[in-house]
Structure formats: C-alpha cells, structure tokens
Design an enzyme around this catalytic site. Structure first.
Site, PDB file in Angstrom:
ATOM      1  N   TYR A  27       0.835  -0.962   0.099  1.00  0.00           N
ATOM      2  CA  TYR A  27      -0.019  -0.018   0.142  1.00  0.00           C
ATOM      3  C   TYR A  27       0.838   1.690  -0.088  1.00  0.00           C
ATOM      4  CZ  TYR A  27      -0.104  -0.141   4.868  1.00  0.00           C
ATOM      5  OH  TYR A  27       0.197  -0.912   6.517  1.00  0.00           O
ATOM      6  N   GLU A  28       0.313   2.236  -0.190  1.00  0.00           N
ATOM      7  CA  GLU A  28       0.674   3.973  -0.658  1.00  0.00           C
ATOM      8  C   GLU A  28       1.572   3.698  -2.063  1.00  0.00           C
ATOM      9  OE1 GLU A  28      -0.381   5.741   0.724  1.00  0.00           O
ATOM     10  OE2 GLU A  28      -2.021   5.146   2.421  1.00  0.00           O
TER      11      GLU A  28
END
Length: 598
Positions: free
Chosen positions: A440-441
C-alpha cells in the site's frame, strides 16, 4: 507470548549524538526539544506503547473488525480505550502548529515515538496515522475556513481522517478513476462512486470521519489532469460546527485480509455524498500527494517497526531455546544443550536484522529531520536542499525498509523453527502484518520506478548529485581516522557502485527505457544500502566520539554500535556489487519471452 520494549536509548542516541538535534534550535519548535524533554517524551511514549497498545496487538489480530447491517463498524475490544489514551496524550498533534491545537514539536520527534506505537500495535496506529496524513493535506491545501472547521477536532483526535484513492479497476494508475463530482448551486459537490482498500474508513472510535476523496468533476479532462480532491465528512457539519446529518457515504464491506486485522479496511460507497473541493479544480493529485508522501514515510516506519518487534522476540527465544552444542565447545556445560544464540547461523540472522533496524532507524530519523528543515527553516537554500533530499529519499525509505521489514520478520520467525509457525508465539502475525507495507501507498515496484524515472533526473539531478557529494566528502574527511577508515572504505566502495549504476542508466536507459524498469528495484535497494551504510558511518563517528569523551555507563552500548556497524559493512554492504551487476545486465532476457511463454 510476544513481548516488546521500546528502544528508547537507541532513539535518544540517534537524536542527540548522531543527528545533533540541538544544532537545529533555530528552527521553530526545536528549542523546546531539549535533551531532557526528548527523554521525557520518549519515555512516556514507550510507556503508552508497551502498557496500553501492545497488549491489544494480538487481540486485534484475533478479533478483527465487525461490520453491522447499518454499515457501521466496531473495532476490536480495547481499541477505543487505548485510542482515547493516545488521543488524550496529545500525540496526534505533536508536530502540528499551535494555532490548530498542536504542540509544534519537531516532526523528527513525532517520527521517533511513532516507531514505538507501530511496533506495539500497527493496526491500531493506522487510525491516527491516516488522520495525521489528512491533517497535513488540509494544512497545505485547505482554505482558511476548511482549516478552522476540521483541523482542531482532527488534531484533538475527536475526529479522524482517511484518504480515498483506489477503485476496483484503478490502483496506481489514478488517471482511470471513475468517481464523479457534480457541482451544486451552493458551491458543494455530489460525490458518487466506490473506493476500495480504505484504511480506517469506518469505525466507532471518533465522532466524525473526514474522508479526503479523489474524484473527477463533470467535464474535467481525462487522465490525471482531470482529478480533484474533496473533503467528504461522514457527518455534515451543523451551523455550530458540530457533526450533524449523516452524509451519503457508507462502508459496504470490510476486506478479509492476510494481516492488520485490527484496522478496518473498507469498501466505501459514495451515493451522492456532499463533498467540498479542497485546492483548485483538477489539481487533486497535487494536494493528495502531500498526504501520500507523508504516508509513505509512515509506511517505511512500519517496516522498521515490525522488524524491531520481531527481532526482540527472536532474540529472547534464541537466548532460551536449547538445541545442539556450540561449534567451538559447550557454552552451557551444566545443561544438555546450548542456547541457539551461540550458533553462527542464528547470529547471522539476528545481526542482519539488528544492523538493518538500527541503521534504518537512523535513516528514518535523518529523513524526518530533512522534512523539518524543508518546512521550518527560514534559509531558502537550506529548505531547498532538505526538500530535494526528502523527495529523493521517500521512495527509497518506503521501498527498502518495507521490503526488509517483511524479510526480517520472516527471518525472525525462522529462528523459532516450528514454533514460529504456531500462532501462540506471535511471529505469524508479524509476518502477516508486515506484508501489506510492501503494497500500500504505492507498491514497491512503483517506488523503484518513481526513483529511477522521476527522482533521479529531477531538477537536472540536483538532489542525487548533492547526496553523492555529501557522502563522498564524509568519506574523504574521515579516511585517515583509524577507526572510521574501516567504515569509509566500505562505504566508498558502495558509493562507487551506486554512481556507476546511475551513470549506466544515463547511458543505457534513454534509448531503451526497459533497461531502467528492469534495474529499478535493484537500484532502489543499492541506494538503500549506501544510505544506510552512510548512517552507520555517522553512527560509528558518534560512538567513537562518545567513547573518547568518557562513555561511563554507555561504554558497552557504544562499543556494541561499532561492532554492529562493522557487521553491516562487512556482511551487507558488499551486496551493492551484486545489485550493480544485475542493473548492468539490462532488460534483454527479462523482456525477450512472449507473454504466452510464461
């Protein structure tokens, strides 16, 4: 059962001795961060992490979050009470300006104590973590009215925040997003669409949730040039600023995940929800990237945090578990076997995690200090240089420390043998929780492409050339020092490999871009090795200075730093040559097979 002890002494050594935080007292908020204040804050953060957050880590993993028929979500038992302690302590606003209820202490201090919280309970800390990212975006791009309406309550922790980017068909390529925004006569917008993988998207720990949502205004250009950012609160604000009517946004489902079960990862449905534009139309990515970049630094910190927690438990187990005899003779002659910590291969694993964790901690705090300088200095040259370094380091810190965080959680699990595969020892949770940080990110492959494709050439390569000079100058200045010459010699070899790989890209990637893509991950890790090696050289210099000044009770601590740093240089830094060889192999064999051949 797992245990956790916050590494306060190591944090204070890096802040005071390695980074010399006192030299930055000219920056706003730094004068209040005296050595005594740093110790007090770190100690209090450690107590909160160890006593309130850590005992709930396994609870969150086992219970998870519960979605109810009305779309509301209940967090695991004890989470709300622990969050209230965190909120009441003012931890959310530690580095936020006073005008919004914060304390404006250094962001580097916020980062330091954030490690303890994430090590103790990563899932729980994602709720205020997303809030802090939303605060950062509103601070930079919000109107005065939006700041006044939302920030005090978010800094207080009474309201939380999220960011809503991903859609079922649209992850990294945000130009494909379909969520739409229809302008209304009163200046608001009606937001309709679905977002997925929204961390902390719905829960029962705060009075309101302030969603930051990317959407496309009707008639906006296609692709990323037509994306805008909106504030969409769970409850619309009444005339007095308090939460009023429920907005048309709801949690449609909670994702069933490999790890971070204590965090509500939601499918969010926007059914004509009322939203308010933040920043200019069609410039939503500019605003969201403030939040995303802060989040990427936070995710890198998660990788470090999980590795540290897993390492501590592996060390405790290795000291107690009796198996076999030492190759050099019995170390526990009264027993039938020696503790496994005497075996070289166990030591290899433990020293690898230790060297990366301590060097990675310095890397993280050094980068956070660059953020402070970039945002607080009144010296334009210093601000620009710090911002250059921060921009360059963000994908490296996120990508390398999360890759290593997972790798080291697995390595720590291996030390437990079969017991590491059994849930009661807690190592499985560390492995499962660490895995998401690589995704994620911005998945780590994207971080590597961002580094090679954007950050290297930014402003004519100003940032990378400045960093090469800084590291090269350090090596030259300290090469005649008897102790430091060992570190600078290994560091210079790594730097040479990094510079040669950078030059190879310049000569071979413009005409054939696949060469850049094929070598990007190796380049990111090569860069990470050199930067963490630079941190170890600086740690060694600080440790040597401390010993020369009369270390007293810290003598063993400082000598251990030198040993761990030598291990990094001898055993880990040589990997730069391997990474360089892979980069220079190019993309030919990687790209030659037809898709059908896989």
């Amino acid at each position: 059962m797992p245990t956790y002890k916050a590494p306060v002494a190591d944090t204070l050594f890096i802040l005071n001795d390695v980074l010399a935080l006192a030299r930055h007292n000219n920056l706003p908020g730094f004068a209040d961060a005296s050595a005594d204040m740093l110790e007090a804050i770190a100690g209090e953060a450690a107590r909160l992490a160890e006593e309130a957050l850590f005992p709930l880590n396994r609870v969150g993993d086992q219970e998870g979050c519960t979605r109810h028929d009305d779309g509301t979500v209940t967090v695991p038992k004890g989470f709300k009470e622990a969050y209230d302690l965190y909120r009441a302590g003012g931890w959310i606003g530690l580095a936020v300006p006073e005008e919004f209820g914060g304390q404006r202490l250094p962001y580097v201090l916020h980062t330091a104590v954030g490690e303890y919280m994430s090590s103790a309970n990563m899932s729980l800390m994602m709720y205020p973590g997303l809030t802090q990212g939303a605060i950062a975006a509103i601070l930079v791009h919000g109107s005065d009215e939006q700041k006044a309406a939302y920030l005090p309550k978010m800094v207080e922790g009474t309201w939380t925040g999220t960011m809503n980017l991903t859609e079922p068909h649209c992850g990294t390529d945000l130009g494909l997003l379909r969520t739409r925004a229809v302008p209304q006569a009163d200046g608001s917008y009606k937001i309709s669409g679905q977002k997925i993988f929204i961390s902390a998207g719905e829960h029962d720990m705060s009075e309101n949730i302030v969603h930051l949502v990317l959407a496309r205004i009707e008639g906006a250009p296609e692709g990323t040039k037509g994306i805008s950012l909106f504030i969409v609160p769970k409850f619309l604000l009444a005339d007095d600023g308090a939460p009023g009517a429920r907005n048309a946004v709801s949690c449609g489902a909670i994702e069933h995940k490999m790890g971070i079960h204590g965090n509500a990862t939601c499918v969010m449905n926007y059914d004509g929800a009322t939203g308010f534009l933040i920043g200019p139309e069609n410039k939503g990515l500019n605003a969201m990237f403030v939040m995303m970049n802060e989040a990427r630094l936070g995710v890198g910190l998660q990788g470090l945090s999980i590795a540290e927690a897993a390492y501590q438990n592996a060390v405790a187990y290795a000291r107690e578990r009796l198996q076999g005899r030492s190759l050099s003779g019995a170390k526990n002659p009264e027993g039938k076997a020696d503790p496994i910590i005497v075996h070289p291969d166990v030591r290899r694993a433990l020293m690898t995690i230790k060297a990366w964790a301590e060097g990675g901690r310095a890397f993280t705090l050094w980068t956070a200090l660059k953020s402070d300088i970039a945002h607080r200095s009144d010296d334009e040259t210093a601000r620009q240089a710090a911002d250059d370094t921060l921009s360059l380091m963000t994908p490296i810190l996120k990508g390398v420390l999360t890759d290593k965080g997972f790798e080291h959680a697995v390595m720590a699990q291996q030390i437990f043998g079969g017991h590491g595969y059994i849930e009661e020892h807690g190592m499985s949770q560390y492995v499962r929780d660490a895995r998401i940080a690589m995704i994620y990110e911005g998945a780590n492959g994207i971080q590597a492409l961002d580094l090679v494709g954007r950050k290297l050439g930014l402003n004519g390569g100003r940032a990378v050339m400045a960093l090469f000079k800084e590291i090269g100058d350090f090596c030259e200045e300290n090469r005649d020092d008897e102790t430091l010459s060992f570190f600078t010699r290994h560091l210079k070899k790594g730097l040479n490999d990094l510079q040669a790989s950078t030059m190879w890209f310049m000569q071979n990637a413009l005409a054939k871009p696949d060469n850049a893509g094929a070598g990007s991950t190796d380049y990111m890790h090569l860069f990470g090795l050199v930067v963490v090696g630079y941190m170890w050289a600086r740690i060694a210099k600080a440790a040597q200075a401390g010993l020369a000044a009369g270390a007293g009770e810290r003598e063993d601590f400082l000598r251990n730093k030198l040993v761990t740093g030598r291990f990094f240089m001898e055993r880990l830094m040589p990997e730069t040559a391997l990474r360089k060889a892979r980069i220079e192999a190019g993309a030919e064999t990687m790209m030659e097979l037809a898709a059908e051949a896989f």
